[in-house]
Design a protein around this motif. Structure first.
Motif, PDB file in Angstrom:
ATOM      1  N   PHE A 115     -44.000  50.078  22.206  1.00 20.66           N
ATOM      2  CA  PHE A 115     -44.627  50.210  21.777  1.00 20.66           C
ATOM      3  C   PHE A 115     -45.502  51.632  23.011  1.00 20.66           C
ATOM      4  CE2 PHE A 115     -44.136  49.224  17.155  1.00 20.66           C
ATOM      5  CZ  PHE A 115     -43.968  50.493  15.907  1.00 20.66           C
ATOM      6  N   LEU A 116     -45.821  50.410  23.777  1.00 21.69           N
ATOM      7  CA  LEU A 116     -46.774  51.473  24.630  1.00 21.69           C
ATOM      8  C   LEU A 116     -45.498  51.594  25.208  1.00 21.69           C
ATOM      9  CD1 LEU A 116     -49.949  50.526  26.366  1.00 21.69           C
ATOM     10  CD2 LEU A 116     -48.721  49.087  27.568  1.00 21.69           C
ATOM     11  N   SER A 117     -44.687  51.527  25.741  1.00 16.48           N
ATOM     12  CA  SER A 117     -43.640  52.379  26.415  1.00 16.48           C
ATOM     13  C   SER A 117     -43.124  53.843  25.793  1.00 16.48           C
ATOM     14  CB  SER A 117     -42.286  51.703  26.755  1.00 16.48           C
ATOM     15  OG  SER A 117     -42.622  50.556  27.372  1.00 16.48           O
ATOM     16  N   CYS A 118     -43.543  53.883  25.134  1.00 19.49           N
ATOM     17  CA  CYS A 118     -42.636  54.834  24.304  1.00 19.49           C
ATOM     18  C   CYS A 118     -44.415  55.708  24.033  1.00 19.49           C
ATOM     19  CB  CYS A 118     -42.234  54.446  22.566  1.00 19.49           C
ATOM     20  SG  CYS A 118     -40.786  54.125  23.159  1.00 19.49           S
ATOM     21  N   HIS A 119     -45.068  55.578  23.971  1.00 18.67           N
ATOM     22  CA  HIS A 119     -46.511  55.974  23.902  1.00 18.67           C
ATOM     23  C   HIS A 119     -46.216  56.898  23.619  1.00 18.67           C
ATOM     24  CE1 HIS A 119     -51.102  56.930  23.847  1.00 18.67           C
ATOM     25  NE2 HIS A 119     -50.763  55.428  22.554  1.00 18.67           N
ATOM     26  N   PRO A 120     -47.001  57.606  22.683  1.00 19.36           N
ATOM     27  CA  PRO A 120     -47.753  59.738  22.917  1.00 19.36           C
ATOM     28  C   PRO A 120     -48.042  59.932  24.219  1.00 19.36           C
ATOM     29  CG  PRO A 120     -48.048  59.116  21.218  1.00 19.36           C
ATOM     30  CD  PRO A 120     -48.243  57.404  21.705  1.00 19.36           C
ATOM     31  N   ALA A 121     -49.054  59.367  25.152  1.00 18.33           N
ATOM     32  CA  ALA A 121     -48.953  59.740  26.112  1.00 18.33           C
ATOM     33  C   ALA A 121     -48.170  59.928  27.801  1.00 18.33           C
ATOM     34  CB  ALA A 121     -50.266  58.888  26.763  1.00 18.33           C
ATOM     35  N   VAL A 122     -46.842  59.389  27.882  1.00 16.85           N
ATOM     36  CA  VAL A 122     -46.096  59.774  29.106  1.00 16.85           C
ATOM     37  C   VAL A 122     -44.804  60.299  27.776  1.00 16.85           C
ATOM     38  CG1 VAL A 122     -44.176  58.402  29.172  1.00 16.85           C
ATOM     39  CG2 VAL A 122     -45.633  56.353  28.812  1.00 16.85           C
ATOM     40  N   ALA A 123     -44.598  60.897  29.036  1.00 15.57           N
ATOM     41  CA  ALA A 123     -43.661  62.008  28.868  1.00 15.57           C
ATOM     42  C   ALA A 123     -42.075  60.987  28.453  1.00 15.57           C
ATOM     43  CB  ALA A 123     -43.627  63.009  30.135  1.00 15.57           C
ATOM     44  N   ALA A 124     -41.859  62.495  27.456  1.00  9.12           N
ATOM     45  CA  ALA A 124     -40.902  61.876  26.346  1.00  9.12           C
ATOM     46  C   ALA A 124     -39.960  62.093  27.306  1.00  9.12           C
ATOM     47  CB  ALA A 124     -40.364  62.747  25.431  1.00  9.12           C
ATOM     48  N   ASP A 125     -39.032  62.460  29.002  1.00 11.04           N
ATOM     49  CA  ASP A 125     -38.237  62.554  29.076  1.00 11.04           C
ATOM     50  C   ASP A 125     -37.934  60.687  30.608  1.00 11.04           C
ATOM     51  OD1 ASP A 125     -40.239  63.162  31.031  1.00 11.04           O
ATOM     52  OD2 ASP A 125     -37.952  63.766  32.605  1.00 11.04           O
ATOM     53  N   ALA A 126     -39.391  59.830  30.215  1.00 13.43           N
ATOM     54  CA  ALA A 126     -39.806  58.474  31.191  1.00 13.43           C
ATOM     55  C   ALA A 126     -39.856  57.316  29.953  1.00 13.43           C
ATOM     56  CB  ALA A 126     -41.448  58.420  31.086  1.00 13.43           C
ATOM     57  N   ARG A 127     -40.255  57.579  28.571  1.00 12.65           N
ATOM     58  CA  ARG A 127     -40.004  56.478  27.727  1.00 12.65           C
ATOM     59  C   ARG A 127     -38.756  55.718  28.396  1.00 12.65           C
ATOM     60  NH1 ARG A 127     -41.826  60.118  22.964  1.00 12.65           N
ATOM     61  NH2 ARG A 127     -43.553  61.328  24.397  1.00 12.65           N
ATOM     62  N   VAL A 128     -38.160  56.630  27.940  1.00 16.11           N
ATOM     63  CA  VAL A 128     -37.159  55.244  28.251  1.00 16.11           C
ATOM     64  C   VAL A 128     -36.345  54.242  29.602  1.00 16.11           C
ATOM     65  CG1 VAL A 128     -34.454  55.146  27.978  1.00 16.11           C
ATOM     66  CG2 VAL A 128     -35.474  57.332  26.432  1.00 16.11           C
ATOM     67  N   ALA A 129     -37.316  55.074  30.048  1.00 11.35           N
ATOM     68  CA  ALA A 129     -36.406  54.719  31.775  1.00 11.35           C
ATOM     69  C   ALA A 129     -37.970  53.309  32.156  1.00 11.35           C
ATOM     70  CB  ALA A 129     -36.976  55.103  32.675  1.00 11.35           C
ATOM     71  N   LEU A 130     -38.856  53.866  30.992  1.00 15.87           N
ATOM     72  CA  LEU A 130     -40.149  52.810  31.265  1.00 15.87           C
ATOM     73  C   LEU A 130     -39.705  51.747  30.230  1.00 15.87           C
ATOM     74  CD1 LEU A 130     -43.385  52.870  32.403  1.00 15.87           C
ATOM     75  CD2 LEU A 130     -43.981  52.674  30.315  1.00 15.87           C
ATOM     76  N   ALA A 131     -39.586  52.008  29.354  1.00 16.98           N
ATOM     77  CA  ALA A 131     -38.300  50.785  28.412  1.00 16.98           C
ATOM     78  C   ALA A 131     -37.613  49.635  29.101  1.00 16.98           C
ATOM     79  CB  ALA A 131     -37.739  50.637  26.999  1.00 16.98           C
ATOM     80  N   LEU A 132     -36.659  50.499  29.552  1.00 23.76           N
ATOM     81  CA  LEU A 132     -35.512  49.656  29.845  1.00 23.76           C
ATOM     82  C   LEU A 132     -36.070  48.963  31.708  1.00 23.76           C
ATOM     83  CD1 LEU A 132     -33.123  51.964  30.529  1.00 23.76           C
ATOM     84  CD2 LEU A 132     -33.092  49.941  29.218  1.00 23.76           C
ATOM     85  N   LYS A 133     -37.146  49.312  31.880  1.00 24.07           N
ATOM     86  CA  LYS A 133     -38.329  48.531  32.760  1.00 24.07           C
ATOM     87  C   LYS A 133     -38.582  47.491  32.447  1.00 24.07           C
ATOM     88  CE  LYS A 133     -39.594  48.433  37.706  1.00 24.07           C
ATOM     89  NZ  LYS A 133     -40.321  47.180  37.715  1.00 24.07           N
ATOM     90  N   LEU A 134     -39.749  48.435  32.203  1.00 24.17           N
ATOM     91  CA  LEU A 134     -40.800  46.714  31.068  1.00 24.17           C
ATOM     92  C   LEU A 134     -40.216  45.578  30.348  1.00 24.17           C
ATOM     93  CD1 LEU A 134     -43.970  49.114  30.755  1.00 24.17           C
ATOM     94  CD2 LEU A 134     -42.892  47.745  32.344  1.00 24.17           C
ATOM     95  N   VAL A 135     -39.416  46.261  29.334  1.00 25.70           N
ATOM     96  CA  VAL A 135     -39.100  45.531  28.370  1.00 25.70           C
ATOM     97  C   VAL A 135     -37.805  45.261  28.660  1.00 25.70           C
ATOM     98  CG1 VAL A 135     -39.551  45.601  25.928  1.00 25.70           C
ATOM     99  CG2 VAL A 135     -40.100  46.986  26.618  1.00 25.70           C
ATOM    100  N   GLY A 136     -37.107  45.873  29.180  1.00 23.18           N
ATOM    101  CA  GLY A 136     -35.292  45.293  29.397  1.00 23.18           C
ATOM    102  C   GLY A 136     -35.763  44.724  30.595  1.00 23.18           C
ATOM    103  N   GLY A 137     -36.354  44.803  31.761  1.00 22.06           N
ATOM    104  CA  GLY A 137     -36.253  43.628  32.707  1.00 22.06           C
ATOM    105  C   GLY A 137     -35.255  44.356  33.707  1.00 22.06           C
ATOM    106  N   PHE A 138     -34.936  45.959  33.684  1.00 23.37           N
ATOM    107  CA  PHE A 138     -33.907  46.439  34.460  1.00 23.37           C
ATOM    108  C   PHE A 138     -34.763  47.007  35.630  1.00 23.37           C
ATOM    109  CE2 PHE A 138     -31.764  46.615  30.611  1.00 23.37           C
ATOM    110  CZ  PHE A 138     -30.257  46.951  30.983  1.00 23.37           C
ATOM    111  N   GLY A 139     -33.508  47.303  36.709  1.00 19.99           N
ATOM    112  CA  GLY A 139     -34.208  47.133  38.658  1.00 19.99           C
ATOM    113  C   GLY A 139     -34.698  48.883  38.169  1.00 19.99           C
TER     114      GLY A 139
END
Lengths: 420, 115
Positions: free
Chosen positions: A121-145
């Motif tokens: 939910f933090l990664s997909c927060h409305p404060a984050v630009a829509a095009d950055a949410r997927v990347a942020l979720a992959l990085k933070l929640v998914g542990g992707f580099g």
């Protein structure tokens, strides 16, 4: 000398990184997201420095979390000292309330899923630009580099890195909180999470080109996360189940994919015996659960279409009238020209190739499909079926000039060669 | 059986942006190498040396000069070591040929004199 019997579960570090960042961020508060991320990276590097010599510890997860926790506390002490110094020289440091260390040290922790969802939910927060949410979720929640995300997105590593930096800055500036939104905010925030997961899945599923290995991982991560959302009491909903159903049904065809997926006609040529029946069954069960609500989302309709294909023994015996009806609803809901194109193909199964070609001609906002290779590819298939091989060849050639990947080119070349 | 020490020299640093998956992959290469050696009936034991420079004492007994070192300014330090039992020196050289450490530094092999 003991034998090194312990080996690591596949993607353990990736999975564990996401869980540790989630757990530490919950304990420290989202202001200290950077501390959590750095502490986790420290722990992974510590493993890299020690495990090659000592071997893998008996409980690798516990080892990593212990180190990450200690590093987080170390780093917080530094932050605290730095904040103290700033205020001491009178520069008006922001109020700093370090979280009680005890929250990190508690043994009874909430289930991991709660932490993961909180971070999602933090990664997909409305404060984050829509095009950055997927990347942020992959990085933070998914542990992707960063490099892996860049490969999945076919983007430059520096571009993804910048996008992530901006996203985290927005989170701080927006004062976004870790965790589940309040009940009043839940519906729109959940929509945003589902939309991001849908994009994440498509990033992996629409493997037009690039590194298929990491793309399958990205699609798998989307399935894992939407499963969490659909199963958690706070977020379970018909829309989440519909999205899960859609992903599972699409993913069931991964083993038969020959690359360049996206055109309905490719389904005709797939070896259906390679479809993953377990994924189909799980997808159909999720679709049943999705029927509980009264709101029909695009996920419901797309999952419904995917289900028609999944249960059809062959291309010819597919329930095309039902697929046309679902595409009608989907087009009314989304207005997407790509949906309109696939609807036209479905109509051609019911009313013949010339009917399909006429529907393609009448697609609203067809210019949005200019440069889209699958438009002339679909026309080529329909001309071929109608017996006009010259038109078909011209359309295949046009599609070939637009093809975006080697698999797409191979498929189109083979179709063209088959024609003459 | 003769014992050998493999001293593993490296720069002590890794690229800063290794992903969790990449880190795991490197560890797995070492684990796989050790398992392969062990599967051939050769025992391997590993020791990691603590990070940071050590101390070198030099000079007269009782009042030596103590300096940081020994390789504070060197490009590579000993990060750790493996102890291997093998029939003879050449066998250890053979075993080391596909040791993943070669991608990160150098390997120095010494035989322990039998007692």
């Amino acid at each position: 000398m003991a034998a090194d019997s312990i080996t690591l579960v596949e993607h353990l570090f990736r999975r564990q990184a996401g869980q540790m960042v989630a757990r530490l961020t919950r304990a420290l508060g989202s202001r200290h997201l950077a501390v959590a991320e750095d502490a986790v990276q420290d722990a992974l590097i510590a493993a890299l420095q020690q495990w090659p010599y000592r071997g893998v510890p008996d409980q690798p997860e516990a080892w990593l979390y212990q180190v990450a926790k200690n590093r987080a506390l170390d780093r917080l002490r530094h932050v605290k000292m730095a904040a103290g110094k700033v205020s001491a020289i009178g520069q008006g440091a922001p109020a700093f309330n370090p979280p009680a260390a005890s929250t990190l040290l508690r043994d009874e922790l909430p289930p991991v899923d709660d932490d993961q969802l909180g971070l999602l939910f933090l990664s997909c927060h409305p404060a984050v630009a829509a095009d950055a949410r997927v990347a942020l979720a992959l990085k933070l929640v998914g542990g992707f580099g960063v490099g892996e995300i860049a490969r999945a997105f076919l983007a430059q590593e520096s571009a993804i890195a910048q996008r992530l930096v901006r996203a985290k800055r927005s989170l701080r500036a927006g004062g976004a909180d870790f965790g589940m939104p309040s009940p009043a905010d839940l519906a729109p925030r959940l929509d945003s999470v589902l939309e991001s997961l849908y994009l994440m899945f498509n990033e992996g599923y629409a493997a037009t080109t690039g590194d298929t290995l990491v793309r399958d991982d990205v699609a798998g991560e989307a399935i894992r996360l939407v499963s969490l959302v659909a199963a958690h009491p706070a977020t379970a909903s018909p829309a989440a189940s519909a999205l899960l159903a859609l992903m599972l049904l699409q993913a069931s065809r991964f083993p038969a994919r020959s690359g360049g997926d996206g055109l309905l006609f490719l389904l005709r040529d797939q070896d259906r015996s390679k479809w993953d029946r377990a994924a189909v069954a799980a997808g159909l069960r999720a679709l049943d659960r999705a029927a509980a609500g009264d709101r029909v989302t695009a996920y419901h309709l797309e999952a419904g279409i995917a289900a028609c294909h999944a249960v059809a023994p062959s291309w010819a015996s597919t329930d095309w009238p039902r697929i046309v009806a679902l595409y009608d609803d989907l087009l009314a809901l989304t207005g997407s020209p790509v949906v309109a194109l696939n609807r036209a193909i479905a109509i051609s199964r019911v009313d013949g190739p010339l009917a399909g070609l006429a529907v393609i001609e009448s697609i609203k906002y067809r210019e949005a499909l200019d440069g889209y290779p699958l438009l002339p590819a679909a026309q080529a298939e329909l001309w071929r079926e109608s017996g006009d091989l010259a038109q078909a060849a011209a359309c295949y050639r046009e599609a070939l000039t637009l093809a975006r990947s080697a698999p797409e080119q191979r498929w189109l070349s083979a179709r063209l060669a088959h024609l003459v | 059986m003769p014992r050998f020490i493999m001293l593993l020299h490296d720069s002590g640093t890794f690229p800063p942006d290794l992903s969790p998956d990449q880190i795991q992959a490197i560890i797995e290469r070492y684990v796989a190498w050790k398992q392969k050696v062990q599967a051939n009936g050769r025992a391997v034991d590993g020791h990691k040396l603590a990070d940071g420079t050590g101390r070198v004492l030099r000079g007269a007994v009782g009042h030596p000069k103590v300096i940081d070192g020994p390789y504070a300014e060197a490009r590579e330090v000993i990060g750790g070591l493996f102890i291997v039992e093998a029939a003879h020196f050449e066998e250890v050289v053979e075993l080391s040929r596909d040791c993943p450490h070669l991608d990160f530094g150098t390997i120095e092999i010494r035989e322990v004199e039998p007692t």
